[in-house]
Design a protein around this motif. Sequence first.
Motif, PDB file in Angstrom:
ATOM      1  N   ILE A 153      47.992  18.671  75.591  1.00 28.73           N
ATOM      2  CA  ILE A 153      48.287  18.283  77.063  1.00 28.73           C
ATOM      3  C   ILE A 153      48.311  16.744  77.315  1.00 28.73           C
ATOM      4  N   PRO A 154      49.137  16.466  78.433  1.00 29.32           N
ATOM      5  CA  PRO A 154      49.478  15.051  78.621  1.00 29.32           C
ATOM      6  C   PRO A 154      48.359  14.019  79.018  1.00 29.32           C
ATOM      7  N   TYR A 155      47.121  14.496  78.906  1.00 31.46           N
ATOM      8  CA  TYR A 155      45.907  13.594  79.367  1.00 31.46           C
ATOM      9  C   TYR A 155      45.043  13.875  78.321  1.00 31.46           C
ATOM     10  N   PRO A 156      43.859  13.123  78.196  1.00 30.24           N
ATOM     11  CA  PRO A 156      42.834  13.226  77.329  1.00 30.24           C
ATOM     12  C   PRO A 156      42.042  14.484  77.818  1.00 30.24           C
ATOM     13  N   ILE A 157      41.670  15.216  76.499  1.00 25.77           N
ATOM     14  CA  ILE A 157      40.689  16.580  77.034  1.00 25.77           C
ATOM     15  C   ILE A 157      39.593  15.988  77.968  1.00 25.77           C
ATOM     16  N   PRO A 158      39.288  16.555  79.082  1.00 26.01           N
ATOM     17  CA  PRO A 158      38.207  16.192  79.830  1.00 26.01           C
ATOM     18  C   PRO A 158      36.767  16.549  79.266  1.00 26.01           C
ATOM     19  N   ASP A 159      35.765  16.100  79.776  1.00 29.78           N
ATOM     20  CA  ASP A 159      34.343  16.232  79.057  1.00 29.78           C
ATOM     21  C   ASP A 159      33.785  17.604  79.564  1.00 29.78           C
ATOM     22  N   GLY A 160      34.318  18.345  80.778  1.00 26.34           N
ATOM     23  CA  GLY A 160      34.134  19.342  81.283  1.00 26.34           C
ATOM     24  C   GLY A 160      35.039  19.789  82.377  1.00 26.34           C
ATOM     25  N   GLU A 161      34.691  20.854  83.022  1.00 23.96           N
ATOM     26  CA  GLU A 161      35.602  21.286  84.227  1.00 23.96           C
ATOM     27  C   GLU A 161      34.703  22.150  85.219  1.00 23.96           C
ATOM     28  N   PHE A 162      35.589  21.954  86.392  1.00 25.96           N
ATOM     29  CA  PHE A 162      34.571  22.797  87.567  1.00 25.96           C
ATOM     30  C   PHE A 162      35.859  23.650  88.170  1.00 25.96           C
ATOM     31  N   THR A 163      35.430  24.764  88.591  1.00 25.12           N
ATOM     32  CA  THR A 163      36.279  25.657  89.480  1.00 25.12           C
ATOM     33  C   THR A 163      35.883  25.603  90.974  1.00 25.12           C
ATOM     34  N   LEU A 164      36.682  25.372  91.917  1.00 30.22           N
ATOM     35  CA  LEU A 164      36.323  25.103  93.392  1.00 30.22           C
ATOM     36  C   LEU A 164      37.151  25.939  94.037  1.00 30.22           C
ATOM     37  N   LEU A 165      36.529  27.044  94.769  1.00 35.30           N
ATOM     38  CA  LEU A 165      37.330  28.029  95.487  1.00 35.30           C
ATOM     39  C   LEU A 165      36.678  27.440  97.114  1.00 35.30           C
ATOM     40  N   VAL A 166      37.982  26.973  97.735  1.00 30.38           N
ATOM     41  CA  VAL A 166      37.798  26.364  99.021  1.00 30.38           C
ATOM     42  C   VAL A 166      38.489  27.277  99.905  1.00 30.38           C
ATOM     43  N   GLY A 167      37.936  27.660 100.964  1.00 24.22           N
ATOM     44  CA  GLY A 167      38.582  28.472 101.936  1.00 24.22           C
ATOM     45  C   GLY A 167      37.539  28.487 103.482  1.00 24.22           C
ATOM     46  N   ASP A 168      38.576  28.980 104.325  1.00 20.00           N
ATOM     47  CA  ASP A 168      38.031  29.188 105.785  1.00 20.00           C
ATOM     48  C   ASP A 168      37.447  30.680 105.607  1.00 20.00           C
ATOM     49  N   TRP A 169      36.549  30.788 106.827  1.00 22.00           N
ATOM     50  CA  TRP A 169      35.669  32.083 106.860  1.00 22.00           C
ATOM     51  C   TRP A 169      35.492  32.579 108.210  1.00 22.00           C
ATOM     52  N   TYR A 170      35.377  33.777 108.577  1.00 18.78           N
ATOM     53  CA  TYR A 170      34.968  34.340 109.929  1.00 18.78           C
ATOM     54  C   TYR A 170      33.600  35.034 109.805  1.00 18.78           C
ATOM     55  N   LYS A 171      33.094  34.857 110.819  1.00 15.55           N
ATOM     56  CA  LYS A 171      31.436  35.463 110.899  1.00 15.55           C
ATOM     57  C   LYS A 171      31.786  36.986 111.222  1.00 15.55           C
ATOM     58  N   SER A 172      32.822  37.509 111.888  1.00 18.29           N
ATOM     59  CA  SER A 172      33.369  38.697 112.360  1.00 18.29           C
ATOM     60  C   SER A 172      33.652  39.520 111.010  1.00 18.29           C
TER      61      SER A 172
END
Length: 541
Positions: A153-172
């Motif tokens: 890969i074209p960058y140093p292997i990271p020390d770890g990774e996180f998955t972030l799922l960001v999105g809008d939400w309705y109360k209905s």
Amino acid sequence: MRQAIFLPFFLGALAYLSALWVKAEDPYRYYTWTVTYGTIYPLGVPYMGILINGQFPGPTIECVTNDNIIVDVINNLDEPFLITWNGIKQRKTSWQDGVLGTNCPIPPKSNWTYKFQTKDQIGTFTYFPSTKLHRAAGGFGGFNIAQRSVISIPYPIPDGEFTLLVGDWYKSNHKVLRQKLDLGIALPLPDGLLINGISNGSVFTGEQGKTYKFRVSNVGIETSINFRIQGHVMKLVEVEGAHTIQDTYESLDIHVGQSVAVLVTLNGPIKDYFIVASTRFTKPILTTTAFLRYAGSNTQASGTLPIGPTYHIHWSMKQARTIRLNLTANAARPNPQGSFHYGTIKVVRTIVLANSETKINKTLRYAVNGISHVDPSTPLKLADWFNIPGVFGFNTIKDRPSKGSPTFGASVIGTTLHDFVEIVFQNNENTIQSWHFDGYSFYIVGYGSGSWTADMRRRYNLVDGIPRHTVQVYPKSWSAVLVSLDNKGMWNLRSAIWSRRYLGQQLYVRVWNDEHSLFTENDIPLNALRCGKAKHSKSFG
């Protein structure tokens, strides 16, 4: 005597080669997902969410290029259900795409097994329900594909990774939202934003001095987001499976259906820092926070939230132009990205798709080139495979916007395998659009305000445009892409803004040739569900 010696030698060699073949087969990953309703509290009030194995969001799939993915989905909801794999190209297997144009939905209290391969892909993707408005209730998750060990890969292997799922939400409730749309009432502004299913308070912990990969996806249904981390810059390294020029940003726009991966080095004092997501192009602005926590921190995040960009469309357009393909990076296969010289290939067809808000029979609908798509009871792919008449035709939707009153129809554009096509998304409305193409990545070559004309091609980036599966189109503007139609099948081209898709802003692209060959397309799966006019079809082509 020679024959007696030769036979054991031949059998031994055959056994050896067979062992090599077995060893060389790509790994299989098996999942059993039970889909249920469950009470969740993402905005502090009880909500009937859609859970997978009791989880909200659903489990993250972690796999490697070319892995075979087997997912047995058990539908314990009270409605038919499908999952689609956002950005997974389904090479030769549009049967597994999980949309109503390719699959019969899984009936309540039954199951169906998806079988597909992450062929030649790496990167950050997602999955979510494609039926009705189920996506507004959950059932979504991350889908991460790591590179094979033999691929750098074209960058140093990271020390770890996180998955972030960001999105809008309705109360209905999702059924209440669907009822509004069915009555012709547009959805209001969402009630809030979530990060990994929580409105505020998710924590991501790392060690000072180390670098982490953040995989960030917009899994919402309506709104673009801006993403930033207090006191830290983000180095963009990947967009939907393509490595990019590694520019550094203080904040990034991520539109509905899009995904990015960034590297973040924890080079600040040991404490907590705000991770901030806020809506773009909305009034009022919705904001949510999480925390980047340095290990050993006893200090909570404080101070003013990091400020995102102002409401200035040219900021995002400028940013989009900087997110280009890294010519030195490696893709899933050991060949440099950028070696596909798309700018030198002759375009054989130009398709201009104009979205519109309209009324049909006095009820709100959304249309593309004057056609508001309606899914037939028989999936388009099954109708095509079994040559079932009366389900769809190729003259319903045209290559250019047409005059006249919008109408209902099953929108299918017919193309030939290996066509190289220019698609222009024309947005004459005052709201931002987000378009997604199943089965493909396309090269984004141009953005512009006003109406697209052929003269705009002089402004195209024909050298290092980034391939991605979802493109934004700004208000009163256009976006242009080039795509090589090298994946045979029936593919959904849709608005990623789900209320618009639900009310008709979508179509299908049939990529076809007259050769029946497993080299270009897999046969219909033995476990394929049958419905509509295909319910009693028995031929397997």
